[in-house]
Design a protein around this motif. Structure first.
Motif, PDB file in Angstrom:
ATOM      1  N   GLU A 349       0.848  -1.193   0.000  1.00 34.98           N
ATOM      2  CA  GLU A 349       0.000   0.000   0.000  1.00 34.98           C
ATOM      3  C   GLU A 349       0.886   1.246   0.000  1.00 34.98           C
ATOM      4  O   GLU A 349       1.749   1.418   0.867  1.00 34.98           O
ATOM      5  CB  GLU A 349      -0.910   0.013   1.228  1.00 34.98           C
ATOM      6  CG  GLU A 349      -1.809   1.246   1.304  1.00 34.98           C
ATOM      7  CD  GLU A 349      -2.594   1.323   2.600  1.00 34.98           C
ATOM      8  OE1 GLU A 349      -3.327   2.309   2.796  1.00 34.98           O
ATOM      9  OE2 GLU A 349      -2.474   0.389   3.427  1.00 34.98           O
ATOM     10  N   GLU A 350       0.647   2.117  -0.957  1.00 39.28           N
ATOM     11  CA  GLU A 350       1.453   3.330  -1.051  1.00 39.28           C
ATOM     12  C   GLU A 350       1.057   4.313   0.039  1.00 39.28           C
ATOM     13  O   GLU A 350      -0.129   4.516   0.325  1.00 39.28           O
ATOM     14  CB  GLU A 350       1.277   3.967  -2.427  1.00 39.28           C
ATOM     15  CG  GLU A 350       2.302   5.035  -2.728  1.00 39.28           C
ATOM     16  CD  GLU A 350       2.367   5.353  -4.209  1.00 39.28           C
ATOM     17  OE1 GLU A 350       3.441   5.744  -4.689  1.00 39.28           O
ATOM     18  OE2 GLU A 350       1.332   5.204  -4.893  1.00 39.28           O
ATOM     19  N   TYR A 389       6.209   2.396  -0.643  1.00 41.99           N
ATOM     20  CA  TYR A 389       5.529   1.235  -0.088  1.00 41.99           C
ATOM     21  C   TYR A 389       6.565   0.187   0.294  1.00 41.99           C
ATOM     22  O   TYR A 389       7.722   0.231  -0.156  1.00 41.99           O
ATOM     23  CB  TYR A 389       4.528   0.644  -1.095  1.00 41.99           C
ATOM     24  CG  TYR A 389       5.158   0.099  -2.358  1.00 41.99           C
ATOM     25  CD1 TYR A 389       5.583  -1.235  -2.438  1.00 41.99           C
ATOM     26  CD2 TYR A 389       5.335   0.910  -3.474  1.00 41.99           C
ATOM     27  CE1 TYR A 389       6.171  -1.733  -3.590  1.00 41.99           C
ATOM     28  CE2 TYR A 389       5.910   0.417  -4.638  1.00 41.99           C
ATOM     29  CZ  TYR A 389       6.337  -0.902  -4.687  1.00 41.99           C
ATOM     30  OH  TYR A 389       6.923  -1.388  -5.829  1.00 41.99           O
TER      31      TYR A 389
END
Length: 515
Positions: A349-350, A389
């Motif tokens: 997940e960024e 991420y």
């Protein structure tokens, strides 16, 4: 803990006769350099400077700049280096903000200094061939003397100014202990040995340049000055001085490999490569690996505020990865829109990259900038302003700046992934991606390409379609440019691309059908 002055004396004790500093024809041993530094220290005291005072240097990477930096460490003065390309108003800002008592400059910065209003009110020293009445470095500091460590590890070492991409530059004060620990970490993370030799080309107003300077004193190494980067001169220095390690921004590596003298230069002495300051795209990584075949290839990710965030000692083995936290650091990726360092993002997940301020390498806050502290320092963590991420294996990937994030059709798109894909096209020399305003999508993805040869946008688009790049990240427009705008240390200036401040190249010639 040892201060930096006593750290320098360690190399004098161990390797007094070994060559420590090279600048053209000038060659100084550790003993000789120490005597020159002692003379500058004595001269600074004679000018009325006292521990804690700031010294503003507007200098290139010449031996006087390196000597002045070390003299400040012995004297307990705060070295405050500024980009030698600084404009008069930038010099005024730095003098006013730091309260510097001394300004040291050279011919390349003379015009800006002469137009600076505040420069008229401080003591000035000139370096090299400068016309005018200001005292000259060579005369003011002509006397040789043994240096005397007057500072302690808790004293300030220097204050770097950030590039100021938004608003006024921020002063980053750093203590001697943090500088020494950062240098020790650099030695360990790059596996330096005694007698290492490095090219001193990264500017001494940038943390990479300072790190190169300090680490040589930890390993009795050799600092080969390069006042201004020139690929041909750099290659000559690498061969003549048997440089063993390069620590550069990707742009300078690109320029070295692209120079016609590279294939004719003996670079076998270079066994370790390190880079920082900007992402290195896959194509350049592979070219460097093939050209140098290094024993170690390190991607170093950090900042002026906390020198090391993370390192990847196998940059080619995992391209694009910034690796894992450095030996003095903790870091994490938190939710993209969060201000709470405990809101950790899921793998892949960024989010925002934050680092623990308890790092021994960390600063303690910006100089006279409480609003910047409130924005970047929260609950004991430093908010880097970078996005990234962590993959399933725990390795960090830096995807860009929070401010560079492209939001197109509701999707968050980072430029770095797209740039890496396009960099592998054989006709692409350099590429930068930015988001331009679009009535329908909010922003559209635009690739700015410096091409090696004649290539059409259709060919680049086909290349992206054939890659694993997801469709919504694919550039919707290609702009051909003569050069990608960059900062003095090689960072891509996307804001200039967005603002239209670039030199457009002629459109590609149409393909000629076979006869």
């Amino acid at each position: 803990m040892l201060d930096l002055g006593r750290t320098f004396l360690q190399s004098v004790d161990r390797a007094a006769a070994a060559t420590a500093l090279v600048d053209g024809a000038l060659r100084l041993s550790w003993f000789e350099w120490a005597r020159a530094i002692g003379g500058v220290q004595r001269g600074l005291a004679a000018l009325g400077l006292r521990p804690g005072d700031h010294v503003l240097g507007v200098l290139q990477n010449r031996h006087e700049a390196a000597t002045l930096h070390w003299a400040c460490q012995f004297a307990g003065l705060v070295m405050t280096p500024l980009n030698w390309r600084a404009k008069p108003e930038e010099i005024d800002y730095a003098l006013g903000d730091s309260g510097a008592k001394l300004l040291v400059y050279e011919a390349v910065s003379q015009e800006a200094v002469s137009q600076s209003l505040l420069a008229r009110a401080v003591v000035r020293i000139t370096v090299g061939d400068v016309a005018g009445d200001d005292p000259r470095f060579a005369q003011a500091f002509a006397e040789l003397a043994d240096p005397t460590p007057l500072a302690r590890a808790e004293d300030l070492s220097l204050m770097l100014y950030t590039s100021g991409t938004t608003g006024a530059p921020k002063g980053v004060p750093r203590r001697q202990r943090a500088e020494r620990v950062a240098a020790l970490a650099h030695v360990a993370q790059n596996r330096y040995g005694y007698g290492e030799r490095t090219l001193g080309v990264m500017p001494l107003y940038h943390t990479m340049g300072v790190r190169s300077l300090l680490t040589m004193a930890l390993v009795d190494g050799r600092f080969v000055c390069m006042p201004r980067f020139d690929a041909a001169a750099a290659l000559r220095a690498i061969e003549a001085e048997r440089v063993s390690h390069l620590y550069l921004v990707p742009t300078l590596y690109h320029d070295l490999l692209s120079h016609p003298d590279f294939k004719r230069t003996d670079t076998q002495s270079v066994r370790k490569l390190g880079f920082a300051g900007a992402p290195m795209h896959d194509a350049l990584l592979l070219r460097l690996q093939q050209a140098f075949q290094p024993e170690l290839f390190v991607n170093h990710y950090g900042s002026s505020e906390i020198y090391t965030f993370s390192i990847n000692q196998n940059a080619v083995g995992k391209p694009g990865s910034a690796g894992r936290a450095g030996i003095n650091t903790r870091l994490r990726v938190i939710k993209l829109d969060s201000k709470n360092p405990q809101h950790v993002a899921a793998p892949l997940e960024e989010g925002q990259i934050v680092a623990d301020l308890l790092s021994d390498e960390a600063f303690e806050g910006y100089h006279n900038r409480p609003e910047a502290n409130a924005r970047s320092l929260r609950d004991g963590w430093y908010f880097t302003g970078d996005t990234g991420y962590v993959d399933e294996e725990g390795d960090l990937f830096v995807t860009g700046r929070v401010d560079d994030m492209i939001i197109s059709g509701g999707e968050n798109i980072s430029p770095v992934d797209i740039e890496s894909v396009l960099s592998l096209h054989p006709s692409v020399d350099e590429v930068a991606v930015a988001g331009l305003k679009d009535e329908r999508w909010g922003q559209r993805v635009v690739a700015f390409v410096k091409a090696r040869d004649n290539v059409a946008a259709e060919s680049l688009d086909a290349h992206c379609r054939a890659s694993d790049l997801v469709n919504f990240k694919r550039p919707r427009e290609y702009v051909f440019v003569r050069e990608i705008p960059k900062s003095p240390v090689g960072k891509v200036l996307r804001r200039k691309l967005v603002a239209g401040e670039f030199d457009a190249a002629p459109p590609p010639l149409p393909a000629v059908p076979p006869a």
